[in-house]
Design an enzyme around this catalytic site. Sequence first.
Site, PDB file in Angstrom:
ATOM      1  N   LYS A   3      -6.015  -1.788  -0.692  1.00 43.58           N
ATOM      2  CA  LYS A   3      -6.849  -1.560   0.488  1.00 43.58           C
ATOM      3  C   LYS A   3      -7.455  -2.876   0.972  1.00 43.58           C
ATOM      4  O   LYS A   3      -7.462  -3.171   2.170  1.00 43.58           O
ATOM      5  CB  LYS A   3      -7.966  -0.577   0.129  1.00 43.58           C
ATOM      6  CG  LYS A   3      -8.449   0.267   1.271  1.00 43.58           C
ATOM      7  CD  LYS A   3      -7.534   1.461   1.456  1.00 43.58           C
ATOM      8  CE  LYS A   3      -8.088   2.451   2.432  1.00 43.58           C
ATOM      9  NZ  LYS A   3      -7.304   3.683   2.518  1.00 43.58           N
TER      10      LYS A   3
ATOM     11  N   TYR B 280       0.855  -1.195   0.000  1.00 41.16           N
ATOM     12  CA  TYR B 280       0.000   0.000   0.000  1.00 41.16           C
ATOM     13  C   TYR B 280       0.887   1.239   0.000  1.00 41.16           C
ATOM     14  O   TYR B 280       1.908   1.267  -0.659  1.00 41.16           O
ATOM     15  CB  TYR B 280      -0.994  -0.048   1.167  1.00 41.16           C
ATOM     16  CG  TYR B 280      -2.181   0.833   0.893  1.00 41.16           C
ATOM     17  CD1 TYR B 280      -2.968   0.618  -0.239  1.00 41.16           C
ATOM     18  CD2 TYR B 280      -2.498   1.907   1.712  1.00 41.16           C
ATOM     19  CE1 TYR B 280      -4.036   1.445  -0.543  1.00 41.16           C
ATOM     20  CE2 TYR B 280      -3.569   2.735   1.420  1.00 41.16           C
ATOM     21  CZ  TYR B 280      -4.335   2.501   0.291  1.00 41.16           C
ATOM     22  OH  TYR B 280      -5.385   3.327  -0.011  1.00 41.16           O
TER      23      TYR B 280
END
Length: 565
Positions: free
Chosen positions: A175, A104
């Site tokens: 996510k 991420y």
Amino acid sequence: METKIKKQRSLYIPYAGPVLLEFPLLNKGSAFSIEERRNFNLLGLLPEVVESIEEQAERAWIQYQGFKTEIDKHIYLRNIQDTNETLFYRLVQNHLDEMMPVIYTPTVGAACERFSEIYRRARGVFISYQNRHNMDDILQNVPNHNIKVIVVTDGERILGLGDQGIGGMGIPIGKLSLYTACGGISPAYTLPVVLDVGTNNQQLLNDPLYMGWRNPRITDDEYYEFVDEFIQAVKQRWPDVLLQFEDFAQKNAMPLLNRYRDEICSFNDDIQGTAAVTVGTLIAASRAAGSQLSEQKIVFLGAGSAGCGIAEQIIAQTQREGLSEEAARQKVFMVDRFGLLTDQMPNLLSFQTKLVQKRENLQHWDSESEVLSLLDVVRNVKPDILIGVSGQTGLFTEEIIREMHKHCPRPIVMPLSNPTSRVEATPQDIIAWTEGNALVATGSPFAPVAWKDKIYPIAQCNNAYIFPGIGLGVIASGASRITDEMLMSASETLAKYSPLVLNGEGLVLPELKDIQTVSRAIAFAVGKMAQQQGVAVKTSAEALQQAIDENFWQAEYRDYRRTSI
């Protein structure tokens, strides 16, 4: 909180041979047992040795270390994810500190910019405006029928990088990886979605490799009708799903949230998740200093939907601590590129209007300019907390930070903009400019700062502390909506796990190795609040905890039994 690991039952599956090896959710690679290799037509298709998942993870870790750049590491991990999801999550959980910034932020930003270049294999759903009349068919094509969490973006405001078109798909994929790695939500229950409504990024439109719809972005009624068609199709296919809006442009983010939050179980992580983790951090920092958040004066740089969302949640928390709404709002000062938001400013956005300061109350300020800059505000307000959500690097200058420190011996400075290239000031500079007295929390990961023979740990104010627990709590409780009170309960729970509060030293936020424990605690608090608010069926605390335990997925292989389709 004690972590209970549920016993994994055998799984009956109809796939065999190469088809099974190509199924990421079911593939075990070299960990298929001899019996499974016989039963599923895998004999001779794998090396002789049967390995454990830990042996596989060790090999993958060695291979990972051979890559020199963060983007190459990201590509490698995505390849494992698209080959063997169970191994991917075991590897990530074994090395969460190292790998979270790779899967991420900040590395996912580069992956989004280069999405069409590094594309390997389809994952998730791409819904283009050209296919708007096939929405139901597209969702019926999703192979996983029991989807419980969707993360959707239109790619227009990817981190601080702007319009990335369908390259924004990297954000929902990343996510949802954290929903699983941190919150124990089975990857089989998750679905990343990108709404391909075109792009205004000319570089992408000119790129021969760009894989999205080569058209300027649709806007206004066309855009909102398209999004509504998507929402209605989702409700039809998965009426109980949790839908997370991600990285929508400011002009659309708040309107979409307000339009759908009472129609489908949904939230916007950029607005509400960022606010929840920031408030949790500030509650913990205030408690560690022996005070309450309601006693602090707060200045924001950045008055977009994210900044205003954080401000509103801070105001709600300080009201819970005893302030009137008027008194709470007088302690929050919003600065954007046009200066301090005041009631005499034209062209304010709807969500900004309640966060203005009355110009008549500022007549005594020491300033010769009509436009009140960040330095003017810091000099006159003498804030305890400075929060940056501007997306612009270097705006927390040495003069501003030193001016703040002049009036506040222990300032809290939070440059939250992502990725690291957009941060308002580096922790190294903030620590130096405050003589080591600032408490710093950032939006992107930073290494500890060494200053004058002392090491200062830097907390990452990462939404991953919040949204996985919210997702788990919603699934376990069966909540039909996400209320402001549920988000506030997540913030309060996060603050309780602060090492700085518990031990009087260390980080203001928990270490990543404890994030699953924190997520489970947040899930319980969120589920309990959902029941109290009437958006989930009331059960006993024991039943809620059991539901959390049963829904918490473990990155472990299950025994397979053969069945026919």
